[in-house]
Write a protein that holds these residues in place. Sequence first.
Motif, PDB file in Angstrom:
ATOM      1  N   VAL A 130       4.614  -7.780  -6.584  1.00 41.95           N
ATOM      2  CA  VAL A 130       4.738  -8.467  -5.303  1.00 41.95           C
ATOM      3  C   VAL A 130       6.032  -8.030  -4.606  1.00 41.95           C
ATOM      4  O   VAL A 130       7.112  -8.070  -5.189  1.00 41.95           O
ATOM      5  N   VAL A 131       5.894  -7.587  -3.372  1.00 41.08           N
ATOM      6  CA  VAL A 131       7.043  -7.162  -2.576  1.00 41.08           C
ATOM      7  C   VAL A 131       7.188  -8.146  -1.415  1.00 41.08           C
ATOM      8  O   VAL A 131       6.216  -8.428  -0.727  1.00 41.08           O
ATOM      9  N   SER A 132       8.380  -8.692  -1.218  1.00 38.26           N
ATOM     10  CA  SER A 132       8.569  -9.652  -0.133  1.00 38.26           C
ATOM     11  C   SER A 132       9.396  -9.067   0.995  1.00 38.26           C
ATOM     12  O   SER A 132      10.420  -8.429   0.760  1.00 38.26           O
ATOM     13  N   LEU A 133       8.927  -9.308   2.209  1.00 39.54           N
ATOM     14  CA  LEU A 133       9.686  -8.897   3.391  1.00 39.54           C
ATOM     15  C   LEU A 133      10.593 -10.044   3.798  1.00 39.54           C
ATOM     16  O   LEU A 133      10.124 -11.154   4.033  1.00 39.54           O
ATOM     17  N   VAL A 134      11.891  -9.789   3.857  1.00 35.59           N
ATOM     18  CA  VAL A 134      12.805 -10.811   4.357  1.00 35.59           C
ATOM     19  C   VAL A 134      13.595 -10.205   5.508  1.00 35.59           C
ATOM     20  O   VAL A 134      13.633  -8.990   5.672  1.00 35.59           O
ATOM     21  N   GLY A 135      14.239 -11.058   6.285  1.00 33.49           N
ATOM     22  CA  GLY A 135      15.045 -10.527   7.367  1.00 33.49           C
ATOM     23  C   GLY A 135      15.239 -11.526   8.481  1.00 33.49           C
ATOM     24  O   GLY A 135      14.615 -12.588   8.498  1.00 33.49           O
ATOM     25  N   TYR A 136      16.101 -11.153   9.387  1.00 32.87           N
ATOM     26  CA  TYR A 136      16.418 -12.014  10.513  1.00 32.87           C
ATOM     27  C   TYR A 136      15.175 -12.200  11.379  1.00 32.87           C
ATOM     28  O   TYR A 136      14.298 -11.335  11.415  1.00 32.87           O
TER      29      TYR A 136
ATOM     30  N   THR B 285       2.675 -15.121   4.181  1.00 34.11           N
ATOM     31  CA  THR B 285       1.343 -14.533   4.135  1.00 34.11           C
ATOM     32  C   THR B 285       1.415 -13.338   3.210  1.00 34.11           C
ATOM     33  O   THR B 285       2.325 -12.540   3.308  1.00 34.11           O
ATOM     34  N   THR B 286       0.484 -13.240   2.315  1.00 35.95           N
ATOM     35  CA  THR B 286       0.508 -12.129   1.378  1.00 35.95           C
ATOM     36  C   THR B 286      -0.712 -11.244   1.580  1.00 35.95           C
ATOM     37  O   THR B 286      -1.819 -11.740   1.732  1.00 35.95           O
ATOM     38  N   ARG B 287      -0.484  -9.943   1.607  1.00 34.75           N
ATOM     39  CA  ARG B 287      -1.570  -8.989   1.789  1.00 34.75           C
ATOM     40  C   ARG B 287      -1.432  -7.870   0.773  1.00 34.75           C
ATOM     41  O   ARG B 287      -0.346  -7.582   0.283  1.00 34.75           O
ATOM     42  N   ARG B 288      -2.575  -7.248   0.501  1.00 32.87           N
ATOM     43  CA  ARG B 288      -2.580  -6.135  -0.439  1.00 32.87           C
ATOM     44  C   ARG B 288      -2.358  -4.837   0.325  1.00 32.87           C
ATOM     45  O   ARG B 288      -3.029  -4.585   1.308  1.00 32.87           O
ATOM     46  N   VAL B 289      -1.403  -4.053  -0.114  1.00 38.07           N
ATOM     47  CA  VAL B 289      -1.166  -2.754   0.519  1.00 38.07           C
ATOM     48  C   VAL B 289      -1.714  -1.672  -0.394  1.00 38.07           C
ATOM     49  O   VAL B 289      -1.336  -1.590  -1.557  1.00 38.07           O
ATOM     50  N   GLN B 290      -2.616  -0.893   0.147  1.00 36.82           N
ATOM     51  CA  GLN B 290      -3.196   0.176  -0.648  1.00 36.82           C
ATOM     52  C   GLN B 290      -2.708   1.499  -0.088  1.00 36.82           C
ATOM     53  O   GLN B 290      -2.916   1.804   1.076  1.00 36.82           O
ATOM     54  N   MET B 291      -2.046   2.278  -0.956  1.00 33.12           N
ATOM     55  CA  MET B 291      -1.532   3.560  -0.481  1.00 33.12           C
ATOM     56  C   MET B 291      -2.594   4.643  -0.675  1.00 33.12           C
ATOM     57  O   MET B 291      -3.540   4.471  -1.416  1.00 33.12           O
ATOM     58  N   LYS B 292      -2.358   5.752   0.015  1.00 37.58           N
ATOM     59  CA  LYS B 292      -3.341   6.843  -0.042  1.00 37.58           C
ATOM     60  C   LYS B 292      -3.551   7.336  -1.470  1.00 37.58           C
ATOM     61  O   LYS B 292      -4.636   7.738  -1.844  1.00 37.58           O
ATOM     62  N   ASN B 293      -2.480   7.292  -2.280  1.00 33.16           N
ATOM     63  CA  ASN B 293      -2.596   7.781  -3.654  1.00 33.16           C
ATOM     64  C   ASN B 293      -3.203   6.737  -4.594  1.00 33.16           C
ATOM     65  O   ASN B 293      -3.121   6.866  -5.804  1.00 33.16           O
ATOM     66  N   GLY B 294      -3.762   5.659  -4.009  1.00 31.68           N
ATOM     67  CA  GLY B 294      -4.440   4.667  -4.823  1.00 31.68           C
ATOM     68  C   GLY B 294      -3.541   3.557  -5.335  1.00 31.68           C
ATOM     69  O   GLY B 294      -4.008   2.580  -5.913  1.00 31.68           O
TER      70      GLY B 294
ATOM     71  N   GLU C  90      -1.072   0.329  -5.399  1.00 36.00           N
ATOM     72  CA  GLU C  90      -1.147  -0.942  -4.679  1.00 36.00           C
ATOM     73  C   GLU C  90       0.092  -1.785  -4.909  1.00 36.00           C
ATOM     74  O   GLU C  90       0.705  -1.709  -5.965  1.00 36.00           O
ATOM     75  N   PHE C  91       0.408  -2.559  -3.939  1.00 44.01           N
ATOM     76  CA  PHE C  91       1.334  -3.666  -4.170  1.00 44.01           C
ATOM     77  C   PHE C  91       0.994  -4.792  -3.205  1.00 44.01           C
ATOM     78  O   PHE C  91       0.291  -4.580  -2.221  1.00 44.01           O
ATOM     79  N   LEU C  92       1.450  -5.991  -3.543  1.00 45.90           N
ATOM     80  CA  LEU C  92       1.209  -7.118  -2.649  1.00 45.90           C
ATOM     81  C   LEU C  92       2.436  -7.275  -1.774  1.00 45.90           C
ATOM     82  O   LEU C  92       3.567  -7.235  -2.257  1.00 45.90           O
ATOM     83  N   LEU C  93       2.207  -7.434  -0.487  1.00 46.61           N
ATOM     84  CA  LEU C  93       3.312  -7.561   0.444  1.00 46.61           C
ATOM     85  C   LEU C  93       3.280  -8.967   1.047  1.00 46.61           C
ATOM     86  O   LEU C  93       2.270  -9.397   1.581  1.00 46.61           O
ATOM     87  N   THR C  94       4.407  -9.654   0.935  1.00 45.36           N
ATOM     88  CA  THR C  94       4.489 -11.020   1.447  1.00 45.36           C
ATOM     89  C   THR C  94       5.400 -11.075   2.662  1.00 45.36           C
ATOM     90  O   THR C  94       6.533 -10.595   2.621  1.00 45.36           O
ATOM     91  N   ASP C  95       4.893 -11.659   3.718  1.00 43.75           N
ATOM     92  CA  ASP C  95       5.686 -11.865   4.924  1.00 43.75           C
ATOM     93  C   ASP C  95       6.364 -13.223   4.788  1.00 43.75           C
ATOM     94  O   ASP C  95       5.808 -14.147   4.205  1.00 43.75           O
ATOM     95  N   THR C  96       7.557 -13.354   5.276  1.00 34.99           N
ATOM     96  CA  THR C  96       8.240 -14.649   5.168  1.00 34.99           C
ATOM     97  C   THR C  96       8.754 -15.092   6.529  1.00 34.99           C
ATOM     98  O   THR C  96       8.786 -14.321   7.477  1.00 34.99           O
ATOM     99  N   VAL C  97       9.181 -16.319   6.563  1.00 33.68           N
ATOM    100  CA  VAL C  97       9.779 -16.878   7.772  1.00 33.68           C
ATOM    101  C   VAL C  97      11.129 -16.203   8.002  1.00 33.68           C
ATOM    102  O   VAL C  97      11.841 -15.881   7.063  1.00 33.68           O
ATOM    103  N   GLY C  98      11.435 -15.929   9.251  1.00 33.99           N
ATOM    104  CA  GLY C  98      12.687 -15.255   9.552  1.00 33.99           C
ATOM    105  C   GLY C  98      13.899 -16.149   9.378  1.00 33.99           C
ATOM    106  O   GLY C  98      13.812 -17.353   9.452  1.00 33.99           O
ATOM    107  N   PHE C  99      15.030 -15.510   9.156  1.00 30.96           N
ATOM    108  CA  PHE C  99      16.276 -16.261   9.025  1.00 30.96           C
ATOM    109  C   PHE C  99      16.949 -16.325  10.388  1.00 30.96           C
ATOM    110  O   PHE C  99      16.639 -15.580  11.287  1.00 30.96           O
ATOM    111  N   ILE C 100      17.916 -17.214  10.482  1.00 28.90           N
ATOM    112  CA  ILE C 100      18.660 -17.307  11.736  1.00 28.90           C
ATOM    113  C   ILE C 100      20.059 -17.797  11.440  1.00 28.90           C
ATOM    114  O   ILE C 100      20.284 -18.483  10.454  1.00 28.90           O
ATOM    115  N   GLN C 101      20.986 -17.420  12.292  1.00 23.78           N
ATOM    116  CA  GLN C 101      22.363 -17.881  12.112  1.00 23.78           C
ATOM    117  C   GLN C 101      22.453 -19.373  12.423  1.00 23.78           C
ATOM    118  O   GLN C 101      21.578 -19.920  13.073  1.00 23.78           O
TER     119      GLN C 101
END
Length: 510
Positions: free
Chosen positions: A288-294, A324-333, A335-346
């Motif tokens: 599982v790979v999570s996307l974080v960020g501002y 939200t989590t989605r499956r990412v399938q690369m051309k070479n077959g 896979e990893f799961l990619l999770t989107d997260t709520v953005g951060f703020i100052q």
Amino acid sequence: SEFSLPWPPPLTNPNRQNFPIFLRKDSINSPRFFARVPQQGSGVVSPEDLSLPNPAVETKEEVLRVFDEVAEEEGAKSEDKAPGSSTRAKKKTEEEDEFDNRFKLRNGREVFEEKAYLVGVERKGDIEYAFGIEESLKELGQLADTAGLMVAEIKSAIHALGVETVIFDDELSAGKCNLNRQLRNLEKCFGGDVRVCDRTALILDIFNQRAATVALAQMEYQLPRLTKMWTHLERQAGGQVKGMGEKQIEVDKRILRTQIGVLKKELDSVRKHRKQYRNRRTSVPVPVVSLVGYTNAGKSTLLNQLTGANVLAEDRLFATLDPTTRRVQMKNGKEFLLTDTVGFIQKLPTTLVAAFRATLEEITESSLLVHVVDISHPLAEQQIDAVDKVLLELDVSSIPKLMVWNKVDKVADPEKLKLDAEKRGDIVCVSALNGEGLLEFCNAVQERLKDSMVWVEALIPFEKGELLSTVHQVGMVERTEYTENGTLVKAHVPLRFARLLTPMRQLSIT
Ligand SMILES: Nc1nc2c(ncn2[C@@H]2O[C@H](COP(=O)(O)OP(=O)(O)OP(=O)(O)O)[C@@H](O)[C@H]2O)c(=O)[nH]1
Ligand SMILES: [Mg+2]
């Protein structure tokens, strides 16, 4: 136009407490102003109290013009009051039309546009603050847009009648007596039914519109503030029925406490559900790979590009409130799961940190954190720091990280930027919008994931063909050899998967 206005304009009520405020333009091209208070404390610009002895407004004419407009409107109003005036009825329907027009459809939801007035207070001690008041106010404006408010320019604020909400850039702290005084002063100055709120209340408002779980944080925020809401009752009672306001406070507090109880239970069940879902997911050995960020960095856009998922991505703050989590399938077959997260703020309000924690629980169980940065943003560095600070609070330092510089299509000199990134060695440049760099991104993700994997050499019997294909899917295979007893595979695989292979690993050793 025939009006000649005195300068400085007279106070309509000389007894009214008034804080002097200096106005300055937000930026040269922006019609928005921000207020500067010369001494410690907060201040307000009230329409009738616009006593600007030495306004820092670029041109005095500009403010005078605004005064002209107000005066004209006042003039029109007094005309209106003439009995039997035919314009009166017309004006009335115009007003009604205008009122109706303010119901707008956004994301399939009907919202009422409020005219709001942003107030940023720059205090003496705040000068070093990394974000700076202009940027902070700009962001606040975007926040206000997101909440379905219409940010009125200071002009309409001065138009008095138009302003319904005054939004402060800082959290107005509750509990202290000077807050009460502050709020009362504000109320006094604004008079009528103007709503005064601050950054926290506004962020909570956004959350409340879209994420039920955060309603809790909102209620907990409201509880100590109720006192203020009912003081008007006491005032109305004129001291005679002095207990009335207090009683109402108690009733309100009880209602709120009950609601908090219910919500807490709901939150618990949501958590349990998510946990079950996560458990089910962990039985599938896909990392599982999570996307974080501002907020607004482009996390959802990146997820969309990689997965074709239709996750709401918009140029507004806090577009994503649920992971939200989605499956990412690369051309070479692979896979990893990619999770989107709520953005951060100052200036993340303290009450919200807990709510964020609930939404961000997901990321504590991921194999890799991808920190998405809007590198085209002038304050990218500060946003990175703000995100790192939240990550520190979330205690995820043990999870490997990958930094992504997004929106490279938007920067002035992309080549220089890419060189910078290369020099630092641990950064991938992408444009989530046009797809540039996504292949490099996926490769970098695979490379990082390898760090969290274990090396195995296993002999997989031919009848377990599905295991072999899983190794190819989720691991990084170095070599395969076909032997009499099965396939000998040498690869990096996720830890959980390695456990599944344990019996076969023993086989390979013998
Ligand atoms: N020019 C350009 N715009 C981008 C890029 N990536 C995202 N955007 C825009 O940036 C805005 C924000 O994108 P989102 O994907 O919603 O951002 P987010 O990080 O998910 O934001 P939150 O959900 O609020 O945390 C949108 O208008 C996108 O179209 C990019 O690579 N280049
Ligand atoms: Mg998003």
